[in-house]
Design an enzyme around this catalytic site. Structure first.
Site, PDB file in Angstrom:
ATOM      1  N   CYS A  22     -17.603  15.466  -0.659  1.00 52.88           N
ATOM      2  CA  CYS A  22     -16.351  15.590   0.088  1.00 52.88           C
ATOM      3  C   CYS A  22     -16.412  16.822   0.989  1.00 52.88           C
ATOM      4  CB  CYS A  22     -15.171  15.704  -0.879  1.00 52.88           C
ATOM      5  SG  CYS A  22     -13.550  15.610  -0.070  1.00 52.88           S
ATOM      6  N   TYR A  28      -7.295  20.697  -7.374  1.00 61.62           N
ATOM      7  CA  TYR A  28      -7.011  19.799  -8.485  1.00 61.62           C
ATOM      8  C   TYR A  28      -7.890  18.554  -8.522  1.00 61.62           C
ATOM      9  CZ  TYR A  28      -4.186  17.556  -4.802  1.00 61.62           C
ATOM     10  OH  TYR A  28      -3.761  16.972  -3.634  1.00 61.62           O
ATOM     11  N   SER A 130      -4.425  10.739   2.208  1.00 58.10           N
ATOM     12  CA  SER A 130      -3.969  11.764   1.269  1.00 58.10           C
ATOM     13  C   SER A 130      -3.289  12.911   2.008  1.00 58.10           C
ATOM     14  CB  SER A 130      -5.155  12.311   0.466  1.00 58.10           C
ATOM     15  OG  SER A 130      -5.710  11.298  -0.354  1.00 58.10           O
ATOM     16  N   ASP A 303     -12.108   4.311 -12.425  1.00 55.27           N
ATOM     17  CA  ASP A 303     -12.581   5.529 -11.759  1.00 55.27           C
ATOM     18  C   ASP A 303     -12.116   6.791 -12.479  1.00 55.27           C
ATOM     19  OD1 ASP A 303      -9.877   5.503 -10.714  1.00 55.27           O
ATOM     20  OD2 ASP A 303     -10.569   6.849  -9.147  1.00 55.27           O
ATOM     21  N   CYS A 344       5.566   5.619 -29.194  1.00 63.30           N
ATOM     22  CA  CYS A 344       5.492   4.751 -28.022  1.00 63.30           C
ATOM     23  C   CYS A 344       5.901   3.323 -28.391  1.00 63.30           C
ATOM     24  CB  CYS A 344       4.066   4.764 -27.480  1.00 63.30           C
ATOM     25  SG  CYS A 344       3.954   4.799 -25.690  1.00 63.30           S
ATOM     26  N   CYS A 357      -0.890   5.635 -18.026  1.00 65.91           N
ATOM     27  CA  CYS A 357      -2.349   5.643 -17.893  1.00 65.91           C
ATOM     28  C   CYS A 357      -3.017   6.288 -19.114  1.00 65.91           C
ATOM     29  CB  CYS A 357      -2.760   6.378 -16.628  1.00 65.91           C
ATOM     30  SG  CYS A 357      -4.546   6.323 -16.330  1.00 65.91           S
TER      31      CYS A 357
END
Length: 414
Positions: A22, A28, A130, A303, A344, A357
């Site tokens: 990148c 982050y 982004s 991912d 949960c 997630c």
């Protein structure tokens, strides 16, 4: 017409043809370190042989009228326009009659220029851009290799996309800093960028995260010390911050923007309250439908789980559809629901997120059970905050409310 008499078959793979490379150095970013974990064998981009294998197999794994490719990184535009011209060429080579191929390019926007936008427009690419908000908020963490903010370059790319009429959506990461500016961020995305689709992404990362296979839980986080389950990185958004952020933006959307602004989370909640399955994997009862492929052809369950234990195979050695529909991947997907904590399982809003997630299950529930979602308190705050108003919104459109604690409470009163 060839698709009408067949059961629909489709899958989704997030392709990283440049790996973790990148041109930014966002504080982050959870993916930059992957270059140290994965064996790229000296390669810096997916070679054309692997690229062709993937495109061929990906198309063959579908019989849907639309086939969507998603290109991500790292930063995929580092590959240059010619690489993506090859992508389009190979897609046309293998595209069956009657099918339409679409491409989704997720980018930080830094390298976009007129030539890029012309190419994207001509070849019907959809761009996921982004951007974290106005300059001061965006530049707080999204910096280049020299530590300087990237806002000016990204904002310029928005103007270019608009100029060339390239369809785009914005992806906005919510961290410990930006969570304080919910209304400012939303109004900027809505009024200044005029984003056609807004996606918020909560940033949560355990300071010592390690993903391993486990028969007891989908993920096993190695922690040390009684308070380690909440030992997240300094830039992670807290559950309280996340819940408050969503509630604040929802107020503005509910009062002024219903039917005008597509905020992905809010649109998804509308469908969930109607009794439909969430269109977002993080809130569906099962996951595992979105695979990831690295530049060397290795395919992983997701991912967020690009770790050795979640490797399904390599595109050059295994068939993509066999990996995608394998027993290993099925177990991964079902693990989202089978590893829920007792808290949960008893939650009034289980139907809304199914523990969200799995990558965020790095906390303990109220009884001390491990594998609870770090953002649980925030999500619960949000669901209970929107419950009654979502029910009223659905009824105002002449539809029936199928889900929600509010609906259950009304039934008890009656």
């Amino acid at each position: 017409m060839q698709h009408l008499n067949k059961a629909m078959k489709k899958l989704h793979v997030m392709v990283k043809p440049v790996g973790a490379a990148c041109n930014l150095d966002c504080t982050y970013c959870y993916y930059l370190s992957k270059s140290d974990l994965l064996d790229y064998r000296g390669e810096f981009k997916m070679n054309y042989a692997s690229l062709e294998q993937f495109i061929k197999q990906y198309i063959q794994a579908h019989n849907a009228p639309e086939i969507l490719f998603t290109w991500q990184g790292g930063e995929p535009t580092l590959l240059g326009i010619d690489y993506f011209k090859k992508v389009v060429e190979l897609q046309q080579k293998y595209c069956p009659q009657g099918s339409v191929i679409l491409n989704d390019l997720q980018t930080n926007g830094v390298l976009l220029n007129d030539k890029w936008c012309q190419f994207l427009k001509e070849n019907r690419f959809i761009v996921g851009l982004s951007i974290d908000g106005p300059k001061a908020i965006h530049d707080y963490y999204r910096v280049n290799k020299a530590g300087k903010g990237s806002f000016e370059q990204v904002y310029r790319s928005v103007l270019l996309l608009q100029k060339h009429q390239v369809p785009f959506a914005t992806l906005t990461c919510i961290n410990n800093h930006s969570a304080q500016y919910a209304l400012e961020i939303y109004q900027f995305l809505r009024d200044v960028l005029q984003s056609p689709q807004i996606q918020f992404i909560p940033i949560v990362e355990h300071s010592s995260f390690t993903a391993e296979s486990s028969t007891q839980a989908l993920i096993d986080v190695k922690v040390v010390g009684a308070n380690a389950a909440t030992n997240v990185t300094s830039w992670s958004v807290s559950a309280q911050q996340w819940g408050q952020f969503l509630c604040t933006v929802f107020d503005e959307w509910y009062e002024n923007d219903i039917g005008k602004e597509n905020v992905i989370y809010f649109e998804a909640m509308f469908q969930i309250w109607l009794g439909m399955t969430s269109p977002i994997c993080t809130h569906a009862p099962l996951c595992g439908k979105g695979l990831a492929m690295e530049l060397n052809g290795d395919v992983y369950s997701c991912d967020h789980f690009v770790y050795p234990d979640y490797k399904l195979g390599n595109i050059n050695d295994h068939q993509l559809d066999e990996m995608a529909f394998s027993k290993k991947q099925e177990d991964f997907g079902r693990g989202k629901s089978t590893t829920l904590t007792p808290q949960c399982q008893r939650c009034d809003y289980l139907f809304a997120c199914y523990g969200e997630c799995p990558k965020n299950r790095i906390a303990t529930d109220k009884a001390g059970n491990i594998g609870h979602n770090f953002l649980c308190q925030g999500w619960y705050m949000f669901y209970s905050y929107i419950d009654e108003r979502l029910a009223k919104l659905i009824k105002s459109k002449g539809l029936s409310v199928s889900k929600g604690a509010y609906k259950a409470k009304l039934a008890k009163v009656r």
